[in-house]
Design an enzyme around this catalytic site. Structure first.
Site, PDB file in Angstrom:
ATOM      1  N   GLU B  97       0.843  -1.191   0.000  1.00  0.00           N
ATOM      2  CA  GLU B  97       0.000   0.000   0.000  1.00  0.00           C
ATOM      3  C   GLU B  97       0.875   1.237   0.000  1.00  0.00           C
ATOM      4  O   GLU B  97       1.892   1.291   0.698  1.00  0.00           O
ATOM      5  CB  GLU B  97      -0.911  -0.039   1.239  1.00  0.00           C
ATOM      6  CG  GLU B  97      -1.767   1.184   1.476  1.00  0.00           C
ATOM      7  CD  GLU B  97      -2.695   1.545   0.310  1.00  0.00           C
ATOM      8  OE1 GLU B  97      -3.448   0.672  -0.149  1.00  0.00           O
ATOM      9  OE2 GLU B  97      -2.638   2.712  -0.136  1.00  0.00           O
ATOM     10  N   ASN B 130       5.669   1.527  -3.149  1.00  0.00           N
ATOM     11  CA  ASN B 130       5.103   1.762  -4.465  1.00  0.00           C
ATOM     12  C   ASN B 130       5.321   0.493  -5.278  1.00  0.00           C
ATOM     13  O   ASN B 130       6.394   0.246  -5.819  1.00  0.00           O
ATOM     14  CB  ASN B 130       5.811   2.952  -5.134  1.00  0.00           C
ATOM     15  CG  ASN B 130       5.192   3.310  -6.468  1.00  0.00           C
ATOM     16  OD1 ASN B 130       4.466   2.507  -7.058  1.00  0.00           O
ATOM     17  ND2 ASN B 130       5.462   4.500  -6.953  1.00  0.00           N
ATOM     18  N   SER B 131       4.279  -0.351  -5.340  1.00  0.00           N
ATOM     19  CA  SER B 131       4.465  -1.647  -5.987  1.00  0.00           C
ATOM     20  C   SER B 131       4.681  -1.521  -7.491  1.00  0.00           C
ATOM     21  O   SER B 131       5.179  -2.427  -8.127  1.00  0.00           O
ATOM     22  CB  SER B 131       3.274  -2.559  -5.720  1.00  0.00           C
ATOM     23  OG  SER B 131       2.095  -1.856  -5.991  1.00  0.00           O
ATOM     24  N   LEU B 150      -7.370  -5.526  -6.390  1.00  0.00           N
ATOM     25  CA  LEU B 150      -8.779  -5.304  -6.103  1.00  0.00           C
ATOM     26  C   LEU B 150      -9.133  -3.829  -6.191  1.00  0.00           C
ATOM     27  O   LEU B 150      -8.555  -2.999  -5.496  1.00  0.00           O
ATOM     28  CB  LEU B 150      -9.112  -5.838  -4.706  1.00  0.00           C
ATOM     29  CG  LEU B 150      -9.578  -7.283  -4.625  1.00  0.00           C
ATOM     30  CD1 LEU B 150      -8.646  -8.240  -5.356  1.00  0.00           C
ATOM     31  CD2 LEU B 150      -9.707  -7.718  -3.181  1.00  0.00           C
ATOM     32  N   ASP B 153      -7.177   1.987  -8.856  1.00  0.00           N
ATOM     33  CA  ASP B 153      -7.495   3.337  -9.316  1.00  0.00           C
ATOM     34  C   ASP B 153      -7.714   3.318 -10.829  1.00  0.00           C
ATOM     35  O   ASP B 153      -6.847   2.882 -11.565  1.00  0.00           O
ATOM     36  CB  ASP B 153      -6.312   4.252  -8.957  1.00  0.00           C
ATOM     37  CG  ASP B 153      -6.646   5.726  -9.125  1.00  0.00           C
ATOM     38  OD1 ASP B 153      -7.457   6.069 -10.006  1.00  0.00           O
ATOM     39  OD2 ASP B 153      -6.069   6.530  -8.367  1.00  0.00           O
ATOM     40  N   THR B 228     -13.566  -7.098   0.967  1.00  0.00           N
ATOM     41  CA  THR B 228     -12.996  -5.762   1.162  1.00  0.00           C
ATOM     42  C   THR B 228     -14.069  -4.703   1.369  1.00  0.00           C
ATOM     43  O   THR B 228     -15.209  -4.868   0.959  1.00  0.00           O
ATOM     44  CB  THR B 228     -12.152  -5.323  -0.041  1.00  0.00           C
ATOM     45  OG1 THR B 228     -13.011  -5.228  -1.185  1.00  0.00           O
ATOM     46  CG2 THR B 228     -11.034  -6.305  -0.307  1.00  0.00           C
TER      47      THR B 228
END
Lengths: 435, 253
Positions: B97, B130-131, B150, B153, B228
């Site tokens: 995240e 920051n994946s 999931l 953005d 979620t």
């Protein structure tokens, strides 16, 4: 109000960034090319005279700083690219531009596949593009090409692109400390999706890449230079780090004024063909460091430090031919603050790098910095590539600071103050170029 | 529990952190460089810090030890991870995240759950990172068996499409960290994004679609829309979701 102070600071999008001088040497040393800013200069060593480039494209020559130049492995082609968003392919026989490729963004790195069939270039977004030049007629009419996306480093600026010696892989290094090794596929226009490995270990931007091979190890090892003052040795198949050489500390030893660590970024690497040596250019050192690679123990060690004592000479770029006899380097900058001098470029050559006789013998490496008259092409070459024969010491010193800044700007991400960030967002244009 | 009494951000009754103290905007710019530590390489990931009960000392981490196998990219408040943790108690899993406050919330939630449910939730943790830039720093080649995206953005404007977490170029990296046979799970309530993600996965040579039978048999699929906060909100509003599940296959060239 905000905008005024912003423009005053000079951190303006439209300001032309000063660029360090770069050099490339033809594989069989038929010619040597130097780019200083937008000026591309070539000297033909066979005919012993300067070359006049011919470019009939819609946008002839380069209008902005050239950032990358390269000869193809067979020496027939030459590629130049940079801030004007153009990649130009030249024939080395006629020195005509035979193709001009447009890029959406400024180009930061360029490479040509070993078989001379593909040109790859990286743009500011971190995307690497590939151009098919199979049927490019070296002596024919201008033929503009379109590039297809090959791979990308997400939002990182790619500093170097290198093909592995066997042509199976393409290696890309970025400012975010990463090196990616991707399989170069049979159909590159469809993308290089298969990642072989990541070579992770650097703690600062990666500035340079080079492959070093031996007769027993034709696929060789990868070498990388970084802002963390190290040169690292990698096995690209697995991505494992074989050895790390702290060249920064070596540079500090040679310098009497004791420069701080932050200056000691490795700026360029050049593997000397048919030897186990690699030349390292590092900020803060007037000269180069020669590292020796031991293929059996897979380690790197400092073989020799070659100092250039007479002048304030810190190389910005290096090149050598496949024969590896001579190492050429250049220091220079495209624009000096001083109004009298538009740009600076100074060339130097080191010879005596190849081993002669018994490899175990201790004094094999007798590198010698050649005097101006001893350089192939001597005065005529220097005049053409440097722009002038002799350069004033004062100009050199003025340039030194500018060169350091230019290299920093290239390699380290600019930290904008918050006010100017908002201003930049307003003017940013991410729109795709209209087809 | 003395800590929760003194700390108003935690609920006295459940011992769990209160979401309202960790609220953050849904959108975070993946292009800006936030300053968080990134491991130099996957070998540098601190398993002891994230899974203390399973890796009591750093010496224990070697090539034969367990590795993280599930990654929830953009895990938000951690709903999916919490559900998966008990469904797969032997598997190590992490959330990734970008938002600071939200990562804090997930961290606190996991710690609190470990206290209130002894022996459970030891296998789940969260990275603030920051994946899109650093996934190869966290995972070795072929390490993961499941990746989750999931309600990412949507980045509606065409000029921002390159910031989407599922894109042709980023799929190369996801294919690298996934083992052959590993699965990518995506879900969104934005139809255009759903079509985009499906198209990217379909066109990528290293991914193939899961068959309806496989989807039926997979216990994780149902969790995507129910586990979620985002998924529950969509269900409450009677919205439609668009899913795409793809398996990592060997390169077909």
């Amino acid at each position: 109000m905000e905008e005024d102070s912003h423009l005053e600071g000079g951190e303006n999008n439209r300001e032309i960034e000063i660029a360090p001088a770069i050099i490339a040497v033809h594989p069989t040393q038929d010619s040597v090319a130097v780019a200083v800013g937008s000026d591309l200069r070539v000297f033909d060593l066979r005919t012993d005279c300067g070359v006049s480039l011919v470019d009939d494209s819609v946008e002839p020559f380069h209008k902005d700083s050239v950032r990358a130049i390269r000869y193809s492995a067979n020496g027939k082609l030459f590629v130049s690219a940079g801030d004007d968003k153009l990649v130009k392919i030249w024939s080395t026989d006629t020195w005509r531009c035979i193709s001009s490729v447009s890029s959406e963004k400024r180009v930061s790195a360029v490479s040509i596949s070993n078989d001379g069939l593909y040109v790859c270039f990286a743009d500011k977004f971190g995307v690497v593009w590939v151009v098919d030049i199979h049927d490019l007629d070296v002596n024919g009419a201008l033929s503009n090409r379109k590039a297809a996306p090959l791979l990308a480093h997400y939002c990182s600026i790619i500093t170097r692109l290198e093909f592995s010696p066997d042509g199976c892989f393409i290696v890309s290094a970025d400012r975010d400390f990463k090196i990616r090794v991707s399989v170069f596929p049979k159909k590159p226009l469809e993308g290089a999706h298969e990642i072989q490995s990541f070579c992770l270990g650097h703690t600062q931007f990666v500035s340079s890449l080079a492959f070093i091979c031996s007769k027993d190890l034709p696929q060789g090892f990868l070498l990388s230079g970084s802002g963390d003052s190290t040169v690292r040795l990698w096995d690209i198949t697995s991505g494992s780090l074989l050895d790390t050489c702290e060249v920064g500390s070596q540079a500090a030893l040679s310098e009497s004024d004791g420069s701080e660590e932050s200056c000691c970024a490795v700026t360029d690497l050049c593997a000397i063909q048919d030897s186990n040596l690699v030349a390292v250019a590092i900020q803060g050192l007037q000269g180069i460091i020669l590292l020796g690679c031991d293929f059996s123990s897979k380690t790197l060690s400092v073989a020799k430090v070659v100092s250039i004592t007479e002048e304030n000479f810190i190389p910005t770029s290096m090149g050598s031919s496949s024969a590896g006899e001579l190492l050429w380097f250049v220091t220079g900058i495209s624009k000096l603050r001083d109004a009298d001098h538009k740009s600076l470029a100074r060339l130097k050559v080191v010879s005596g790098l190849r081993k002669k006789g018994h490899p175990e013998s201790p004094d094999q490496h007798k590198p010698v910095v050649l005097g101006d008259e001893e350089i192939p092409g001597s005065q005529k070459l220097l005049e053409k590539l440097q722009g002038s024969l002799s350069i004033d010491q004062s100009v050199f010193s003025a340039a030194a600071e500018a060169i350091k800044t230019a290299m920093c700007n290239l390699l380290i991400k600019k930290q904008y103050p918050t006010e100017s960030r908002e201003w930049r967002k307003r003017t940013r244009n991410d729109r795709k170029a209209k087809q | 529990m003395p800590e929760s009494e003194a700390n108003p951000t935690f609920s006295k009754s459940t011992g769990l952190p209160r979401k309202r103290f960790y609220r953050a905007r849904a959108h975070s710019n993946p292009l800006s460089d936030s300053h968080f530590p990134v491991p130099v390489s996957p070998r540098h990931v601190d398993y002891t810090a994230h899974f203390p009960e399973l890796f009591p000392s750093s010496d224990q981490v070697d090539s034969s030890s367990k590795r993280i196998q599930f990654a929830d990219v953009g895990c938000g408040f951690g709903g999916l991870l919490i559900s998966l943790a008990t469904l797969f108690p032997e598997t190590l899993m992490v959330g990734m995240e970008l938002r600071d406050k939200v990562t804090e919330y997930v961290k606190e939630r996991i710690l609190a759950l470990r206290v209130t449910n002894p022996g459970q939730y030891r296998n789940v943790s969260v990275f603030r990172t920051n994946s899109m830039k650093y996934i190869p720093n966290y995972f070795e080649k072929g390490q993961l068996s499941k990746m989750f995206f999931l309600f990412p953005d949507p980045h509606f404007k065409e000029k921002n499409h390159r910031r989407r977490v599922i894109s042709p170029h980023l799929l190369d990296e996801y294919a690298y960290v996934l083992q052959v046979g590993g699965i990518v799970y995506t879900i969104t309530d934005v139809e255009e994004l759903g079509e985009w993600m499906k198209a990217c996965l379909e066109q990528h040579p290293m991914f193939e679609s899961l068959t309806p039978e496989e989807l039926e048999a997979d216990p994780v699929v149902k969790l995507l829309s129910t586990a979620t906060e985002e998924g529950q909100k969509v269900a409450r509003n009677g919205g439609q979701t668009f899913q795409a599940m793809y398996r990592r296959i060997a390169c077909s060239s």
